[in-house]
Design an enzyme around this catalytic site. Structure first.
Site, mmCIF file in Angstrom:
data_model
loop_
_atom_site.group_PDB
_atom_site.id
_atom_site.type_symbol
_atom_site.label_atom_id
_atom_site.label_comp_id
_atom_site.label_asym_id
_atom_site.label_seq_id
_atom_site.Cartn_x
_atom_site.Cartn_y
_atom_site.Cartn_z
ATOM 1 N N ARG A 22 1.210 7.425 7.622
ATOM 2 C CA ARG A 22 1.505 7.202 9.045
ATOM 3 C C ARG A 22 3.009 7.046 9.263
ATOM 4 N NH1 ARG A 22 -1.507 1.976 10.672
ATOM 5 N NH2 ARG A 22 -0.861 1.392 8.577
ATOM 6 N N LYS A 32 0.817 -1.216 0.000
ATOM 7 C CA LYS A 32 0.000 0.000 0.000
ATOM 8 C C LYS A 32 0.849 1.264 0.000
ATOM 9 C CE LYS A 32 -2.593 -0.178 3.575
ATOM 10 N NZ LYS A 32 -2.019 -1.410 4.113
ATOM 11 N N PHE A 90 5.083 -7.591 -9.338
ATOM 12 C CA PHE A 90 6.327 -8.239 -8.925
ATOM 13 C C PHE A 90 7.003 -8.829 -10.163
ATOM 14 C CE2 PHE A 90 4.576 -7.673 -4.826
ATOM 15 C CZ PHE A 90 5.546 -7.943 -3.861
#
Length: 558
Positions: free
Chosen positions: A96, A73, A384
């Site tokens: 955060r 994320k 990926f």
């Protein structure tokens, strides 16, 4: 394709002075408190000066249910912001701060990855500007004041068997979950059972992140409940005359931190409540500042869209008067394979059938965002190197059948260039009208709210409230806290409260074993299953791989 570690990639990029990074947003040096050349505090008081300025668009980045394979994320959020910048748009991230517990435990760092990182990543992951230490100090000052009050006569009649306020430390330390303190005679206090939470589970962290300004911070600190008296009535930090001292300790921590991405896009990183045991979002002040300064403010909510996104909507958006314009739902082929039943060690070979089997999890999250939250959504496949065309095509086909667009996000390898397609799609989505809505009404009873979350968001039958929690529920409603939003403390690894139930389980109930009010933050915490407010370290913690050389260069953060 880079084979360097995240920290090696970060160290190869020359950062710009932070005062230069934010100039295009109209932020001048005198508005900043500099922490060296590359970090700064942006005053929370700027919001008052900007109140008449139009907000930009708010973009929420969330994800499918986490797996040990990783979703990315933060990497996607960073790459998306850099993608906006590549398109000539003013963008800002609001994220955060990482907790030291997971950094030394499992994660080893949390500042994005590859060519989509925020820097200086060592500082961000290790102490940063000291916000978490200030929160821990304020939390533990209040704990000391409680026991000191009891020691000196207990005029408030605090029942030492019913103190809900715990001490905290920003480290995973299972040994401290349950302790006995105040031993060795009267001079050392009153003996009682106690315990520690991790700092990011402290109500002070939640209060700091949900405060609208420094004055509101003090109001919220004052009404925090520390326990109950012998009559069963709540005792608050205000009763202990603690709010002024707590706010003084937080005088710098309330102001958001400014850093940059590897491509010099401005990033605000502030606050860090866990998403499985707290509300999982950065501060309201940081998000609102990003909305004032940028055309597109990108924020993320922790873990899957059942945890972080639900709390972002039902707690943060309610209390902060925010409304997102679009949602990015991050998934990886590897994680979908795990939801399809493939063990972590067997993820490399192509397995289209497992990807298709794992799509039930993605489906439920899409449904939640579109139907339960009423938001336009794009699925971002965080690419990926070993993902095959057939596996990617299976996801794209499934999403198109559901009327949802899927975009390949190659930001880990290519930074902003790999995020341009996603940014273009988000711009289009954010201009569409949306039917944003909450999962429940505040007027619903506590039990109705719990059931709505489980039934609408998790896909379960409802909640089972154990007798002790039922008593707590009745007490909370008697005390007038029934109209608060709910903060579910639940495993992040499943829609249910059983982490082994992967994919999209059905016909389960969620066991509510504890209910407590965070009256300062303004929500009720519901503890489910076996979730812990103090994590433990794994058998082989990330700390074993973290080191520093004689020149001060840190390795092992990834």
């Amino acid at each position: 394709m880079s084979h360097l570690s995240d920290i090696e990639i970060a160290n190869q990029v020359e950062m710009k002075p932070i005062k230069e990074v934010v100039k295009p947003l109209g932020i001048e040096e005198e508005q900043l408190t500099l922490y060296g050349n590359y970090k700064a505090k942006l005053s929370a008081h700027e919001l008052e000066h900007l109140k008449d300025k139009k907000d930009g668009k708010l973009i929420l980045v969330t994800a499918i249910t986490p797996t040990p394979a990783g979703e990315g994320k933060t990497t996607t959020s960073v790459g998306l912001a850099d993608g906006f910048a590549k398109l000539g748009k003013k963008a800002m991230i609001a994220l955060r701060e990482p907790s030291l517990g997971p950094v030394f435990g499992v994660k080893g760092g949390a500042a994005g990855g590859g060519h989509a990182q925020v820097v200086p990543m060592e500082d961000i992951n290790l102490h940063f500007t000291g916000d978490f230490h200030a929160i821990g100090a304020a939390n533990n000052l209040l704990a000391a004041l409680i026991d000191n009050h009891i020691h000196h006569g207990n005029a408030l009649g605090i029942d030492s068997r019913n103190i809900t306020w715990k001490r905290v430390v920003d480290m995973n330390d299972r040994q401290l979950r349950h302790i006995v303190n105040g031993l060795q005679g009267r001079v050392n206090g009153v003996p009682r059972e106690d315990g520690y939470d991790i700092t990011v589970a402290s109500e002070i962290m939640a209060v700091l992140c949900l405060a609208n300004d420094p004055d509101d911070l003090k109001v919220k600190l004052k009404r925090m409940i520390i326990g109950y008296n012998f009559e069963g009535q709540p005792v608050t930090a205000g009763d202990l005359k603690a709010e002024g001292a707590l706010a003084a300790l937080l005088k710098d921590a309330i102001h958001p931190n400014l850093v940059q991405t590897l491509e010099h896009t401005p990033a605000i990183i502030h606050g860090g409540p866990f998403a499985n045991i707290a509300h999982g979002c950065n501060s309201v002040i940081a998000t609102k500042l990003a909305l004032k300064y940028a055309d597109y403010a990108i924020t993320e909510a922790g873990f899957g869209a059942d945890l972080g996104a639900e709390k972002f909507i039902d707690i943060k958006c309610r209390l902060g008067n925010l409304k997102p314009d679009a949602v990015v739902l991050v998934a990886t082929i590897r994680a979908l394979k795990m939801h399809g039943g493939v063990p972590k060690k067997e993820l490399e070979p192509e397995n289209v059938d497992a990807v298709i089997a794992g799509l039930t999890n993605l489906d439920k999250h899409i449904q939640n965002v579109q139907e339960v939250y009423g938001m336009p959504v794009v699925v971002a496949i965080n690419k990926f190197p070993l993902d095959t065309d057939a596996e990617l095509e299976a996801v794209e086909t499934a999403c198109k059948e559901r009327g949802v667009e899927v975009v390949l996000s190659d930001v880990w390898a290519n930074g902003g260039e790999g995020g341009k397609d996603l940014a273009e799609k988000v711009i289009e989505l954010a201009d569409r009208p949306n039917n944003f809505k909450f999962v429940y009404d505040l007027e619903d009873s506590i039990e109705e709210k719990l059931n709505k979350i489980v039934q609408k968001v998790y896909g379960g039958k409802g909640v089972e409230i154990v007798p002790a929690a039922r008593k707590q529920l009745q007490k909370l409603e008697e005390l007038g806290f029934g109209n608060m939003p709910i903060c579910m403390a639940k495993t992040q690894y499943s829609f249910s409260d059983d982490q082994t139930k992967i994919g999209a389980p059905k016909d389960f109930t969620v066991t509510i074993r504890n209910l407590k009010v965070s009256a300062g933050a303004g929500f009720i915490v519901a503890l489910t299953g076996a979730v812990m407010t103090m994590p433990g370290l794994p058998k082989s913690p990330a700390s074993e791989r973290i080191d520093i050389d004689s020149d001060g260069n840190i390795t092992g953060l990834f």
